[in-house]
Design a protein around this motif. Structure first.
Motif, short mmCIF file in Angstrom:
data_model
loop_
_atom_site.label_atom_id
_atom_site.label_comp_id
_atom_site.label_asym_id
_atom_site.label_seq_id
_atom_site.Cartn_x
_atom_site.Cartn_y
_atom_site.Cartn_z
N PHE A 29 -63.56 -49.45 44.97
CA PHE A 29 -64.43 -48.48 44.30
C PHE A 29 -63.67 -47.74 43.20
O PHE A 29 -64.17 -47.58 42.07
CB PHE A 29 -64.99 -47.50 45.32
N ARG A 30 -62.49 -47.31 43.51
CA ARG A 30 -61.69 -46.55 42.54
C ARG A 30 -61.34 -47.41 41.33
O ARG A 30 -61.41 -46.93 40.18
CB ARG A 30 -60.40 -46.06 43.20
N GLU A 31 -61.00 -48.66 41.54
CA GLU A 31 -60.67 -49.54 40.42
C GLU A 31 -61.86 -49.75 39.49
O GLU A 31 -61.71 -49.74 38.26
CB GLU A 31 -60.17 -50.89 40.96
N ALA A 32 -63.06 -49.93 40.08
CA ALA A 32 -64.26 -50.12 39.25
C ALA A 32 -64.56 -48.87 38.43
O ALA A 32 -64.85 -48.96 37.22
CB ALA A 32 -65.45 -50.47 40.14
N CYS A 33 -64.49 -47.70 39.07
CA CYS A 33 -64.76 -46.45 38.35
C CYS A 33 -63.71 -46.19 37.27
O CYS A 33 -64.06 -45.83 36.12
CB CYS A 33 -64.81 -45.27 39.32
N ASN A 34 -62.46 -46.39 37.62
CA ASN A 34 -61.39 -46.16 36.64
C ASN A 34 -61.53 -47.10 35.44
O ASN A 34 -61.28 -46.71 34.29
CB ASN A 34 -60.02 -46.34 37.29
N HIS A 35 -61.91 -48.33 35.74
CA HIS A 35 -62.07 -49.30 34.65
C HIS A 35 -63.13 -48.83 33.66
O HIS A 35 -62.92 -48.87 32.44
CB HIS A 35 -62.46 -50.67 35.23
N TYR A 36 -64.27 -48.36 34.18
CA TYR A 36 -65.34 -47.90 33.29
C TYR A 36 -64.93 -46.66 32.50
O TYR A 36 -65.08 -46.60 31.27
CB TYR A 36 -66.61 -47.60 34.09
N PHE A 37 -64.39 -45.66 33.21
CA PHE A 37 -64.08 -44.40 32.53
C PHE A 37 -62.89 -44.54 31.58
O PHE A 37 -62.78 -43.79 30.61
CB PHE A 37 -63.85 -43.28 33.54
#
Length: 670
Positions: A484-492
């Motif tokens: 989850f953190r990797e997906a969010c970090n990638h977007y932001f």
């Protein structure tokens, strides 16, 4: 004959205030001689023809049987030691209460015994360590497996548990077992040949009884046979007593049948009597020894010396000295039995302690608690009771298995009771897991989106939802969080890069707008309505084309609007047209800034204003009807005229609000 039974004695180095076994042995070896130089007289030879002598028979039948049982036990133990001399050294190592030791300490004890001690000296110690370690380890495995079954949701996944302590234990136990096998292999190779040597010595001893032989040579040969016997080495324990009895029988025959010089024989008998009296004196000291196991072990050694290293005594002393020795042996045995009784009493006390511990665990297995913190307290209590159980010491061997089974059952019942509470928690955690998996999938779907204005609010909402969801099974917690953190970090991170690019453009737009303001301030109307209106519209379009400015510098938009307001006032436009142009300019600004929240708020505001104006018009029209229905309806008074004027103003205002709402909706649709 002195026959013995292996009582699994705890054997220790023999040392007291009196003379030790080793000192007695040295005395015997230095003093035991047979005077071979004495000449034999015919008369003496005639007088010394006697019958073979065996061990005396005790007059009291019961006492004789009791004493003989004790002698038999010692004889059997010495027979075992004769097969493997390392057994004599087992008393050097104290037998600890291994059951009370923790697993890591047991491994260290095993390591020390396997690497530093003679293999047969530690046989019983290693087996006790093995039994204690495996009991604790198997109990640990049962608990770990039960935890695995409670947490694991995949029926195809097999339980696995690696214990570094078990690996070390197996390593040292294998070392001990290999040493033992090597030892026995070497031992078996020698036992058979040593037995053949001893049997050959017995045969040679038989041949010594030859009246025609030279007595000096015979005695020399006899001494050589005794020395060879002493150095002949270990033989199988099941042959030991039989072979020794044969040897002893023929030694006595040699004394009794061989026509020795009376003086030489008496000297030897006297010497042997003195040595046996020294042994008896030492046993009398051992009867008062505090360390009974140590004393009994030395008694075993003294019996072996009595049998193997000291010759016979004269007939007149044989019964008396043997009876004295056997009675003292019986006393030692009785003291040892009292010690065993005391140990059994201690073991019964330990049994009661363990029963109380088991009962306490059984009570905890019925106390219902309703929170995680309370269960942690219960678990801590059980752990303390487990430690107390393992530290309580040995129990009687006949109830050891039953006690251990009762303990395991009580702990298992507690764990089952505890797990019933956590089943509901596990169910909730699995539901939470499914919810978080759905959010992870959604975040992964959006992480490559470049529609930042639409995606950013959704991603922020996903993060808020994640915070509201509770715990998931520990097994999946780290994995799903990292995804989850990797997906969010990638977007932001992409959003941040995009904003950095926009900031450059916004600064350029600000610089252009700042310069354009100076041009706009110098703008002058021509007086031609259409020409001036088109020019103002062109200024607005030009301003829009520059784009957005950085948020902290949005004050420049206000400056532009003030200039526009001044220009609109100079134009001969209707109020409606002026208001609509200003509104359109402001809405364009909000649209460009992607501030959807403000656009939505503006839409709500317009709808409310329309509703308010409609209500005002409705109320005013109701008032007009009240006045027109009166007797003076034909002649409208000033009040009626004022109301009609207000209605007209409100309708004009209503048209403006509706036009604004229409324009805003068209903007959203576009």
């Amino acid at each position: 004959m002195l026959e013995e039974k292996n009582d699994n004695l705890s054997l220790h180095e023999n040392q007291t205030d009196g003379r030790t076994v080793n000192e007695l042995q040295e005395t015997i070896q230095s003093e035991t001689t047979i005077v071979a130089e004495t000449e034999i007289s015919d008369a003496a030879a005639e007088e010394n023809t006697v019958n073979p002598v065996s061990e005396p028979v005790l007059s009291n039948e019961v006492e004789a049987n009791e004493n003989q049982n004790v002698i038999d036990a010692i004889a059997d133990s010495n027979a075992e030691e004769s097969e493997d001399e390392t057994l004599k050294e087992r008393h050097d190592i104290p037998m600890l209460d291994y059951e009370a030791l923790p697993m890591d300490t047991l491994v260290e004890e095993l390591k020390n015994l396997a690497t530093n001690e003679k293999v047969m000296s530690v046989k019983e110690h290693v087996e006790e360590i093995k039994k204690a370690f495996l009991a604790k380890y198997n109990h640990l495995i049962e608990e770990k497996k039960e935890e695995f079954n409670q947490e694991n949701q995949d029926p195809n996944e097999e339980f696995q548990y690696h214990s570094p302590l078990k690996t070390k234990f197996d390593q040292y136990y294998t070392l001990y077992r290999d040493n033992k096998n090597t030892h026995f292999k070497s031992l078996q190779t020698n036992l058979k040949s040593n037995l053949e040597v001893r049997l050959a010595i017995v045969e040679e001893l038989k041949e010594l009884i030859n009246p025609q032989a030279n007595i000096k040579d015979t005695l020399k040969h006899f001494n050589e046979l005794r020395e060879r016997w002493k150095n002949a080495g270990s033989i199988p324990k099941d042959k030991y007593n039989h072979v020794w009895n044969n040897f002893h029988f023929h030694v006595e025959n040699f004394y009794d049948y061989l026509h020795l010089d009376r003086e030489a024989r008496d000297i030897d008998f006297k010497h042997n009597l003195e040595q046996k009296q020294k042994i008896i004196a030492r046993v009398q000291e051992l009867v008062n020894e505090v360390d009974i196991n140590k004393a009994f072990r030395e008694l075993q050694d003294l019996h072996r010396i009595w049998k193997e290293e000291i010759g016979p005594v004269s007939r007149e002393h044989r019964d008396a000295i043997w009876n004295q020795f056997s009675e003292l042996t019986k006393k030692m045995h009785d003291k040892r039995e009292v010690l065993f009784e005391n140990q059994r009493g201690t073991e019964l006390e330990n049994l009661n302690k363990k029963k109380e511990i088991i009962a306490a665990i059984e009570v905890l297995a019925t106390e219902k608690v309703n929170s995680h913190s309370q269960w942690l307290a219960q678990i801590e209590k059980v752990e303390a009771l487990r430690t107390a159980f393992f530290s309580a010491g040995k129990v009687p061997s006949d109830v050891n298995e039953d006690t251990w089974l009762a303990f395991k059952t009580a702990v298992r019942n507690f764990n089952t009771f505890k797990n019933s509470f956590y089943k509901d928690i596990k169910k909730d955690q699995n539901e939470n897991l499914n919810k978080k998996i759905a959010l992870v999938n959604k975040a992964k779907e959006l992480q490559e989106s470049v529609d930042f204005s639409a995606t950013t609010p959704i991603m922020k909402q996903i993060q808020e939802e994640w915070k509201q969801i509770g715990h998931v099974p520990r097994k999946y917690s780290d994995k799903i969080w990292n995804e989850f953190r990797e997906a969010c970090n990638h977007y932001f991170d992409k959003l941040k890069e995009q904003k950095n690019e926009e900031n450059v453009e916004e600064v350029e737009a600000f610089d252009k707008k700042k310069a354009y303001l100076e041009t706009l301030r110098e703008f002058q109307l021509t007086g031609d309505h259409k020409t001036d209106l088109d020019a103002i519209k062109l200024h607005i379009e030009t301003w829009k084309s520059f784009g957005k400015v950085p948020f902290p510098r949005r004050h420049i938009e206000g400056k532009f609007n003030k200039i526009l307001d001044a220009l609109f006032e100079k134009l001969s436009l209707s109020k409606k047209d002026t208001e609509m142009m200003r509104f359109a300019n402001r809405m364009d600004h909000l649209s460009e800034s992607n501030d959807t929240r403000k656009l939505d708020n503006e839409k709500i505001f317009l709808m409310r204003k329309i509703e308010e104006v409609q209500n005002e018009i409705f109320q005013l029209e109701n008032n007009i009807q009240f006045f027109t229905n009166t007797k003076n309806a034909k002649k409208e008074n000033s009040i009626v005229l004022e109301v009609r004027k207000n209605i007209a103003i409100h309708k004009e205002s209503l048209d403006v609000w509706k036009e604004k709402l229409k324009q805003l909706r068209n903007m959203n649709q576009g």
